[in-house]
Design a protein around this motif. Sequence first.
Motif, short mmCIF file in Angstrom:
data_model
loop_
_atom_site.label_atom_id
_atom_site.label_comp_id
_atom_site.label_asym_id
_atom_site.label_seq_id
_atom_site.Cartn_x
_atom_site.Cartn_y
_atom_site.Cartn_z
N LEU A 144 0.82 -1.21 0.00
CA LEU A 144 0.00 0.00 0.00
C LEU A 144 0.85 1.26 0.00
CD1 LEU A 144 -3.06 0.58 0.08
CD2 LEU A 144 -2.82 0.96 2.52
N LEU A 145 2.02 1.20 0.63
CA LEU A 145 2.89 2.37 0.74
C LEU A 145 4.24 2.10 0.08
CD1 LEU A 145 2.39 3.39 4.49
CD2 LEU A 145 1.14 4.23 2.49
N ARG A 146 4.89 3.19 -0.31
CA ARG A 146 6.28 3.12 -0.76
C ARG A 146 7.05 4.23 -0.05
NH1 ARG A 146 7.42 7.22 -4.36
NH2 ARG A 146 5.60 8.30 -5.24
N PHE A 147 8.34 4.03 0.15
CA PHE A 147 9.16 5.00 0.87
C PHE A 147 10.21 5.61 -0.05
CE2 PHE A 147 7.22 2.70 4.26
CZ PHE A 147 7.13 3.62 5.30
N LYS A 148 10.44 6.87 0.14
CA LYS A 148 11.42 7.60 -0.65
C LYS A 148 12.38 8.29 0.31
CE LYS A 148 11.82 11.35 -4.05
NZ LYS A 148 11.06 12.38 -4.82
N ARG A 149 13.67 8.18 0.04
CA ARG A 149 14.69 8.78 0.90
C ARG A 149 15.07 10.16 0.41
NH1 ARG A 149 16.99 5.16 4.38
NH2 ARG A 149 16.56 2.94 3.99
N GLY A 150 15.79 10.88 1.26
CA GLY A 150 16.33 12.17 0.87
C GLY A 150 15.34 13.31 0.99
N VAL A 151 15.73 14.45 0.40
CA VAL A 151 14.89 15.64 0.44
C VAL A 151 13.56 15.33 -0.26
CG1 VAL A 151 14.68 18.05 -0.24
CG2 VAL A 151 16.92 17.12 0.43
N GLY A 152 12.48 15.71 0.39
CA GLY A 152 11.17 15.42 -0.18
C GLY A 152 10.74 13.98 -0.02
N GLY A 153 11.48 13.23 0.81
CA GLY A 153 11.16 11.82 0.99
C GLY A 153 10.07 11.61 2.02
N GLY A 154 9.84 10.36 2.36
CA GLY A 154 8.81 10.01 3.32
C GLY A 154 8.01 8.82 2.84
N ALA A 155 6.85 8.62 3.46
CA ALA A 155 5.95 7.53 3.09
C ALA A 155 4.90 8.06 2.13
CB ALA A 155 5.29 6.94 4.33
N PHE A 156 4.73 7.37 1.01
CA PHE A 156 3.78 7.80 -0.02
C PHE A 156 2.78 6.67 -0.29
CE2 PHE A 156 7.47 10.39 -0.64
CZ PHE A 156 7.01 11.61 -1.11
N LEU A 157 1.54 7.07 -0.59
CA LEU A 157 0.54 6.10 -0.98
C LEU A 157 0.87 5.61 -2.38
CD1 LEU A 157 -2.06 4.67 -0.19
CD2 LEU A 157 -3.34 6.57 -1.18
N ARG A 158 1.13 4.34 -2.49
CA ARG A 158 1.58 3.76 -3.76
C ARG A 158 0.46 3.77 -4.80
NH1 ARG A 158 5.71 0.20 -4.92
NH2 ARG A 158 6.11 -0.22 -2.71
N GLU A 159 0.86 4.05 -6.02
CA GLU A 159 -0.08 3.89 -7.11
C GLU A 159 -0.43 2.40 -7.21
OE1 GLU A 159 2.75 5.39 -7.24
OE2 GLU A 159 2.33 7.49 -7.68
N SER A 160 -1.62 2.09 -7.71
CA SER A 160 -2.07 0.70 -7.73
C SER A 160 -1.04 -0.18 -8.42
CB SER A 160 -3.41 0.59 -8.45
OG SER A 160 -3.30 1.05 -9.79
N GLY A 161 -0.72 -1.30 -7.82
CA GLY A 161 0.26 -2.22 -8.37
C GLY A 161 0.11 -3.59 -7.75
N SER A 162 0.90 -4.53 -8.26
CA SER A 162 0.77 -5.93 -7.83
C SER A 162 1.79 -6.32 -6.78
CB SER A 162 0.92 -6.84 -9.06
OG SER A 162 2.21 -6.65 -9.65
N MET B 244 -7.65 -8.58 -13.05
CA MET B 244 -6.95 -9.59 -13.84
C MET B 244 -5.51 -9.14 -14.10
SD MET B 244 -7.44 -12.57 -15.32
CE MET B 244 -9.18 -12.73 -15.76
N VAL B 245 -5.33 -7.86 -14.42
CA VAL B 245 -3.98 -7.34 -14.67
C VAL B 245 -3.11 -7.46 -13.43
CG1 VAL B 245 -2.67 -5.24 -15.20
CG2 VAL B 245 -4.75 -5.77 -16.49
N LEU B 246 -3.65 -7.12 -12.25
CA LEU B 246 -2.88 -7.20 -11.02
C LEU B 246 -2.46 -8.64 -10.72
CD1 LEU B 246 -4.86 -4.77 -8.68
CD2 LEU B 246 -2.62 -4.38 -9.71
N LEU B 247 -3.39 -9.57 -10.86
CA LEU B 247 -3.09 -10.97 -10.56
C LEU B 247 -2.05 -11.54 -11.52
CD1 LEU B 247 -6.70 -12.26 -9.80
CD2 LEU B 247 -4.89 -11.80 -8.15
N VAL B 248 -2.23 -11.28 -12.80
CA VAL B 248 -1.29 -11.82 -13.79
C VAL B 248 0.08 -11.18 -13.63
CG1 VAL B 248 -0.78 -11.99 -16.26
CG2 VAL B 248 -3.09 -12.47 -15.43
N ASP B 249 0.13 -9.87 -13.36
CA ASP B 249 1.42 -9.21 -13.13
C ASP B 249 2.18 -9.86 -11.99
OD1 ASP B 249 1.24 -7.45 -15.19
OD2 ASP B 249 0.75 -5.69 -13.99
N ALA B 250 1.47 -10.10 -10.88
CA ALA B 250 2.12 -10.69 -9.70
C ALA B 250 2.68 -12.07 -10.02
CB ALA B 250 1.13 -10.77 -8.54
N ILE B 251 1.89 -12.91 -10.69
CA ILE B 251 2.33 -14.27 -11.01
C ILE B 251 3.41 -14.25 -12.08
CG2 ILE B 251 1.57 -16.49 -11.92
CD1 ILE B 251 -1.11 -16.05 -10.57
#
Length: 389
Positions: free
Chosen positions: A212-230, A318-325
């Motif tokens: 659900l989240l992704r982290f970015k380091r450095g200036v302007g970093g922090g915890a971000f709500l991830r764009e939809s992905g698998s 379907m795209v999310l499931l197939v991407d993950a597999i």
Amino acid sequence: MNNLLIAERDRLVADLGLTSARWQVLETVGLQSAAVSAAQIARQLHISRQAVQRVLNDLAGQGLVALTADAGDKRAQLVSVTPEGSRMLLELDRRSEALRQKILQDDHGLVAGFLEHANHVAGQGGRDAEPHPTPRPDTAQPAAWPARAADAAMAVPARSFETVQGHILDSIRSGLLQSGDRLPAERELASNLGVGRSAVREALRSLEISGLLRFKRGVGGGAFLRESGSEGIETSIRSMLILGRLPLTDLLEVRASLLGQCARLGAQRGTEQDFAQMDRNIDELERCVRTFKDQVAAIVPATEFYRLAARSTHNRLMVLLVDAIADLVAEMLTELKHRPRLNSVTARREMVAAMRERRADDAARVIRSHSSDTNRLLLRSKRTFAQQP
């Protein structure tokens, strides 16, 4: 509701120099029969000792509690309520009772309805459940802490990091947080929710693992709500494979079924643009098979084909499931050093031709037959997966 009640309590005691967190800790200390340590208070409130210690330091600065050395543990301090703290508790009790009366007189009956529902859930299977169950002594909350009413009704207090998780998920559901947004800083979340920063970090880490989240380091970093992905789906499946909780045969059976459904739906919904992308992918796969000596060079276009087939269905899940597999399959093929053969190219061309002609059954039959052949090969990677750290 919890957040609204916390905000209301903050408003009630703002003129006293207190917050909901200080109010809660002071009440808990006041309920003790003797001086106790920060660790004991933390265990009762189910939050970190560091968070309690910071609040106790603030209360000591206001003269509401006294911190004394613990003769039995030189590293710890004992806390007790001062006479000024006792007078403050009387005032807090008065204000807390006024708050309870305000809630009970709510014209919309929101809190009463919520408690009725919570009690119904807690008492399913028995009609004689008390309207306000008495908490067990080891989990009892201070009487003037209405924000934990739901926990009292359920008799199972939420862990601090779960409170943080729930707050973030509620913000997403309500639209306050959207894809790409940055979450408040750890310190801000901890202060707003009345928990320790360790609880915030644990919640953020859990949401990162779930994808659900992704982290970015450095200036302007922090915890971000991830764009939809698998990523979260892939991580969960990978963990289950490694721990032996998911047989590889189960995954491969689902893979074959998904690809067959992709072919079927793609034949019904796919556009010429979808089919053209798949044609280009097959051309690249054939080039790799015919010209590259590297055994794994063709794996990328081979697995990318399945992603394109999923996109032709125009079904996001379907795209999310197939991407993950597909990611997991690519990893297994790489470990096996498997080189796709020309028959893989032939099967793909037959599938796309059937999809163009809207022959859904034929398209599904071709790809399922090819998937079954690939699955027999992938079963050889089971031992490799189980040995991963």
